[in-house]
Motif scaffolding. Sequence first.
Motif, PDB file in Angstrom:
ATOM      1  N   LEU A   1      -3.518   2.524  15.804  1.00  0.00           N
ATOM      2  CA  LEU A   1      -2.518   3.284  15.478  1.00  0.00           C
ATOM      3  C   LEU A   1      -2.523   4.632  14.747  1.00  0.00           C
ATOM      4  O   LEU A   1      -2.549   4.868  13.579  1.00  0.00           O
ATOM      5  CB  LEU A   1      -1.217   2.745  14.623  1.00  0.00           C
ATOM      6  CG  LEU A   1      -0.824   1.338  15.261  1.00  0.00           C
ATOM      7  CD1 LEU A   1       0.060   0.699  14.168  1.00  0.00           C
ATOM      8  CD2 LEU A   1      -0.022   1.420  16.423  1.00  0.00           C
ATOM      9  N   LYS A   2      -3.003   5.648  15.487  1.00  0.00           N
ATOM     10  CA  LYS A   2      -3.698   6.976  15.069  1.00  0.00           C
ATOM     11  C   LYS A   2      -2.602   7.900  14.363  1.00  0.00           C
ATOM     12  O   LYS A   2      -2.788   8.750  13.291  1.00  0.00           O
ATOM     13  CB  LYS A   2      -4.524   7.469  16.096  1.00  0.00           C
ATOM     14  CG  LYS A   2      -5.579   6.854  16.697  1.00  0.00           C
ATOM     15  CD  LYS A   2      -6.594   6.547  15.683  1.00  0.00           C
ATOM     16  CE  LYS A   2      -7.852   5.866  15.982  1.00  0.00           C
ATOM     17  NZ  LYS A   2      -9.092   5.643  15.277  1.00  0.00           N
ATOM     18  N   GLU A   3      -1.341   7.653  14.863  1.00  0.00           N
ATOM     19  CA  GLU A   3      -0.204   8.601  14.537  1.00  0.00           C
ATOM     20  C   GLU A   3       0.730   7.973  13.575  1.00  0.00           C
ATOM     21  O   GLU A   3       1.558   8.467  13.150  1.00  0.00           O
ATOM     22  CB  GLU A   3       0.967   9.021  15.664  1.00  0.00           C
ATOM     23  CG  GLU A   3       0.039   9.793  16.927  1.00  0.00           C
ATOM     24  CD  GLU A   3       0.861   9.840  18.134  1.00  0.00           C
ATOM     25  OE1 GLU A   3       2.126   9.838  17.770  1.00  0.00           O
ATOM     26  OE2 GLU A   3       0.362  10.502  19.105  1.00  0.00           O
ATOM     27  N   LEU A   4       0.257   6.668  12.784  1.00  0.00           N
ATOM     28  CA  LEU A   4       1.070   6.062  11.936  1.00  0.00           C
ATOM     29  C   LEU A   4       1.130   6.674  10.828  1.00  0.00           C
ATOM     30  O   LEU A   4      -0.011   7.188  10.379  1.00  0.00           O
ATOM     31  CB  LEU A   4       0.489   4.578  11.944  1.00  0.00           C
ATOM     32  CG  LEU A   4       1.522   3.711  11.026  1.00  0.00           C
ATOM     33  CD1 LEU A   4       2.828   3.443  11.762  1.00  0.00           C
ATOM     34  CD2 LEU A   4       0.857   2.341  10.673  1.00  0.00           C
ATOM     35  N   ARG A   5       2.354   6.985   9.967  1.00  0.00           N
ATOM     36  CA  ARG A   5       2.394   7.642   8.622  1.00  0.00           C
ATOM     37  C   ARG A   5       2.877   6.773   7.902  1.00  0.00           C
ATOM     38  O   ARG A   5       2.744   7.004   6.599  1.00  0.00           O
ATOM     39  CB  ARG A   5       3.280   9.229   8.987  1.00  0.00           C
ATOM     40  CG  ARG A   5       2.798  10.126  10.040  1.00  0.00           C
ATOM     41  CD  ARG A   5       3.747  11.153  10.044  1.00  0.00           C
ATOM     42  NE  ARG A   5       4.026  11.920   8.838  1.00  0.00           N
ATOM     43  CZ  ARG A   5       3.506  12.643   8.064  1.00  0.00           C
ATOM     44  NH1 ARG A   5       2.219  13.044   8.883  1.00  0.00           N
ATOM     45  NH2 ARG A   5       3.682  13.190   7.278  1.00  0.00           N
ATOM     46  N   CYS A   6       3.847   5.763   7.935  1.00  0.00           N
ATOM     47  CA  CYS A   6       4.501   5.119   7.171  1.00  0.00           C
ATOM     48  C   CYS A   6       4.059   3.728   7.492  1.00  0.00           C
ATOM     49  O   CYS A   6       4.536   3.207   8.497  1.00  0.00           O
ATOM     50  CB  CYS A   6       5.890   5.412   6.921  1.00  0.00           C
ATOM     51  SG  CYS A   6       6.184   6.881   6.331  1.00  0.00           S
ATOM     52  N   LEU A   7       3.625   2.771   6.595  1.00  0.00           N
ATOM     53  CA  LEU A   7       3.087   1.460   6.677  1.00  0.00           C
ATOM     54  C   LEU A   7       3.864   0.469   5.622  1.00  0.00           C
ATOM     55  O   LEU A   7       3.461   0.969   4.317  1.00  0.00           O
ATOM     56  CB  LEU A   7       1.681   1.120   6.911  1.00  0.00           C
ATOM     57  CG  LEU A   7       1.327  -0.518   7.070  1.00  0.00           C
ATOM     58  CD1 LEU A   7       1.807  -0.989   8.410  1.00  0.00           C
ATOM     59  CD2 LEU A   7      -0.186  -0.231   7.027  1.00  0.00           C
ATOM     60  N   PHE A   8       5.036  -0.399   5.864  1.00  0.00           N
ATOM     61  CA  PHE A   8       5.316  -1.219   4.722  1.00  0.00           C
ATOM     62  C   PHE A   8       5.253  -2.773   5.124  1.00  0.00           C
ATOM     63  O   PHE A   8       5.171  -3.378   5.956  1.00  0.00           O
ATOM     64  CB  PHE A   8       7.040  -1.130   4.817  1.00  0.00           C
ATOM     65  CG  PHE A   8       7.462   0.363   4.767  1.00  0.00           C
ATOM     66  CD1 PHE A   8       7.685   0.836   3.634  1.00  0.00           C
ATOM     67  CD2 PHE A   8       7.702   1.091   6.192  1.00  0.00           C
ATOM     68  CE1 PHE A   8       8.227   2.181   3.689  1.00  0.00           C
ATOM     69  CE2 PHE A   8       8.087   2.265   5.800  1.00  0.00           C
ATOM     70  CZ  PHE A   8       8.293   2.889   4.706  1.00  0.00           C
ATOM     71  N   LEU A   9       4.057  -3.085   4.121  1.00  0.00           N
ATOM     72  CA  LEU A   9       3.432  -4.442   4.107  1.00  0.00           C
ATOM     73  C   LEU A   9       3.795  -5.177   2.948  1.00  0.00           C
ATOM     74  O   LEU A   9       3.434  -6.287   2.402  1.00  0.00           O
ATOM     75  CB  LEU A   9       1.972  -4.368   4.106  1.00  0.00           C
ATOM     76  CG  LEU A   9       1.556  -3.563   5.427  1.00  0.00           C
ATOM     77  CD1 LEU A   9      -0.003  -3.694   5.537  1.00  0.00           C
ATOM     78  CD2 LEU A   9       1.791  -4.519   6.776  1.00  0.00           C
ATOM     79  N   GLN A  10       5.020  -5.000   2.255  1.00  0.00           N
ATOM     80  CA  GLN A  10       5.388  -5.721   1.047  1.00  0.00           C
ATOM     81  C   GLN A  10       5.890  -7.094   1.229  1.00  0.00           C
ATOM     82  O   GLN A  10       6.613  -7.264   2.635  1.00  0.00           O
ATOM     83  CB  GLN A  10       6.476  -4.732   0.178  1.00  0.00           C
ATOM     84  CG  GLN A  10       7.660  -4.674   0.863  1.00  0.00           C
ATOM     85  CD  GLN A  10       7.815  -3.277   1.495  1.00  0.00           C
ATOM     86  OE1 GLN A  10       6.837  -3.113   2.214  1.00  0.00           O
ATOM     87  NE2 GLN A  10       9.100  -2.857   1.807  1.00  0.00           N
ATOM     88  N   ARG A  11       6.005  -7.970   0.204  1.00  0.00           N
ATOM     89  CA  ARG A  11       6.509  -9.424   0.385  1.00  0.00           C
ATOM     90  C   ARG A  11       5.856  -9.994   1.705  1.00  0.00           C
ATOM     91  O   ARG A  11       6.768 -10.513   2.311  1.00  0.00           O
ATOM     92  CB  ARG A  11       8.195  -9.093   0.782  1.00  0.00           C
ATOM     93  CG  ARG A  11       8.747  -8.476  -0.693  1.00  0.00           C
ATOM     94  CD  ARG A  11      10.329  -8.589  -0.235  1.00  0.00           C
ATOM     95  NE  ARG A  11      10.999  -7.812  -1.499  1.00  0.00           N
ATOM     96  CZ  ARG A  11      12.304  -7.550  -1.390  1.00  0.00           C
ATOM     97  NH1 ARG A  11      13.255  -8.429  -0.349  1.00  0.00           N
ATOM     98  NH2 ARG A  11      13.064  -7.143  -2.414  1.00  0.00           N
ATOM     99  N   ASN A  12       4.613 -10.297   1.704  1.00  0.00           N
ATOM    100  CA  ASN A  12       3.765 -10.999   2.383  1.00  0.00           C
ATOM    101  C   ASN A  12       2.887 -11.650   1.475  1.00  0.00           C
ATOM    102  O   ASN A  12       3.047 -11.936   0.417  1.00  0.00           O
ATOM    103  CB  ASN A  12       3.115 -10.009   3.471  1.00  0.00           C
ATOM    104  CG  ASN A  12       4.101  -9.648   4.531  1.00  0.00           C
ATOM    105  OD1 ASN A  12       4.454 -10.398   5.453  1.00  0.00           O
ATOM    106  ND2 ASN A  12       4.444  -8.340   4.561  1.00  0.00           N
ATOM    107  N   ALA A  13       1.729 -12.403   2.211  1.00  0.00           N
ATOM    108  CA  ALA A  13       0.700 -13.145   1.324  1.00  0.00           C
ATOM    109  C   ALA A  13      -0.464 -12.413   1.475  1.00  0.00           C
ATOM    110  O   ALA A  13      -1.582 -13.378   1.413  1.00  0.00           O
ATOM    111  CB  ALA A  13       0.802 -14.520   2.069  1.00  0.00           C
ATOM    112  N   PHE A  14      -0.473 -11.216   1.540  1.00  0.00           N
ATOM    113  CA  PHE A  14      -1.920 -10.612   1.446  1.00  0.00           C
ATOM    114  C   PHE A  14      -2.651 -10.892  -0.045  1.00  0.00           C
ATOM    115  O   PHE A  14      -2.054 -10.539  -0.937  1.00  0.00           O
ATOM    116  CB  PHE A  14      -1.780  -9.215   1.562  1.00  0.00           C
ATOM    117  CG  PHE A  14      -1.026  -8.814   3.123  1.00  0.00           C
ATOM    118  CD1 PHE A  14      -1.664  -9.375   4.333  1.00  0.00           C
ATOM    119  CD2 PHE A  14       0.003  -8.125   3.101  1.00  0.00           C
ATOM    120  CE1 PHE A  14      -1.082  -8.875   5.434  1.00  0.00           C
ATOM    121  CE2 PHE A  14       0.634  -7.698   4.372  1.00  0.00           C
ATOM    122  CZ  PHE A  14      -0.010  -8.303   5.447  1.00  0.00           C
ATOM    123  N   THR A  15      -4.053 -10.850   0.254  1.00  0.00           N
ATOM    124  CA  THR A  15      -4.747 -11.295  -1.236  1.00  0.00           C
ATOM    125  C   THR A  15      -5.902  -9.832  -1.048  1.00  0.00           C
ATOM    126  O   THR A  15      -6.445  -9.946  -2.211  1.00  0.00           O
ATOM    127  CB  THR A  15      -5.620 -12.479  -1.055  1.00  0.00           C
ATOM    128  OG1 THR A  15      -6.224 -12.692   0.281  1.00  0.00           O
ATOM    129  CG2 THR A  15      -4.399 -13.498  -1.225  1.00  0.00           C
TER     130      THR A  15
END
Length: 491
Positions: A81-95
């Motif tokens: 995703l070369k043109e991606l400017r905003c990424l919302f990954l909150q409220r998941n289970a990432f460590t």
Amino acid sequence: MKNETNEPESTVLEDLPVMSKAELLRVALEHGGYSTPSLNDTLYLHYKGYRRIEHLDEYDGLKSLWLHSNGFEKIENLSHLKELRCLFLQRNAFTRIENLKGLDSLVQLDLSENNIRVVEGLALLKNLTTLNLSKNTLEDAASIQHLEECKNLTALDLSHNKLSGKDILASIAGIEKLTSLSMSGNPVCSKTAYFRKKMIVANKSLRYLDRPIFDNERATAKEWARAGPEAEKELKTKLLAKKQDNERKAMQEFRQWQESVRSATINNNAETDATVALINDTIDALITAVEAKSKSIDESEAKAVRSEEKHEEVVDKENIALDSNNDNVVEKVKSLSHFLNCNGGRKSLKEIIDDSSKLPAVMLSPGALSFDIVSSDDDAVEAKSKSIDESEAVMSEEKHEEVVDNLKNEKENIEPQNNDHVAEKVKSLSHFLNCEGNRKSLEELIDDSSKLPAVMLSPGALSFDIVSSDDDDEEEEETEDEETELIVASS
């Protein structure tokens, strides 16, 4: 957690939604997107319960991707995703923070409310300016040391973590362009003395630390760091006095401006009042002049109306008099014409008029315009002539011829004198009519009289006064009496 349905865990996981191509297409269309994946620039995949990030290969035109509030445990399949400017990954289970290589256009990244213990893998994001790591499990300066490599980071949220230790200040101070920092909810804020002053002094570009940082606060913090609390207090007093002095000057300037505005308003009002008074005086003068002019015009009009009415009254009287005289003259002329027509041996009325034009005019009195010019002998002759003509059938030839000859002789003797008298009267009548322009000429009256019935003349005086019906009856009786006498004499 124990499975309440007594089913294997693998069976439960299989029932959760999956980010398949069909699912992605459905979600895109549901939010007003396009059926062609590459045309979509925003994709809302939050609150779906997905477990894995996949099948986004065809959505290479995305600029904003919402993946928060799912069950993701690993960041993956996003590097294309070369043109991606905003990424919302909150409220998941990432460590861990991983697999973000290739997101060269990414500006905003939200990893709050996960289980991240160490900040890493962000140095590859050259354009990253906003990072949210609140509500994770960051504990010490080593866990956030990697942030110093984010050269364009300006806004950082580390609130509600477990950060503690003196080295935290040094780690954050290493972020060169940081202007906004949220640190509330960390042990370091409460356990480190004068934490806010120290952070302000350590980071010169900081403008927000859980609340705005103003210039006076930065100046006092620097004075505190340089000379201690007494110097800070003294500087605060000076700054407060300066602030009050500036406020006093500003208020004074405002009052001066307000007074000038009021004076200008009063002057303008005075000028306006004078102008209004002048205008009112001018209007009053104009109204007075107009009223006077109107009154003069009304008087002139009234005088003109009175004059016109008077003139009309005079004209009406003159017309009535003229009409009366004309009627009288018409009747006289008709009687004259009838008389002349009944006497064939005399001159006609037109011949008499022609002769009268060569004689001096005689002025007649309009009120006494009478044609009583024939003597009583003429009346007797006319009566005798008329009675003889009517009795010729019963008279004998001899007596008839003798009587006729006698009457002719008498008639020849009387005609010249009578014609002269008539000529004089007609000349006077013609002159009178010629002098009165509003009346008809004598010739017009003669022409009109030929169309009217003959007027009976009074045989006693041969006058041209019109005789009423009673006079006609008396005249007929006298004529009958004379005819009877003549018949008796002839017999």
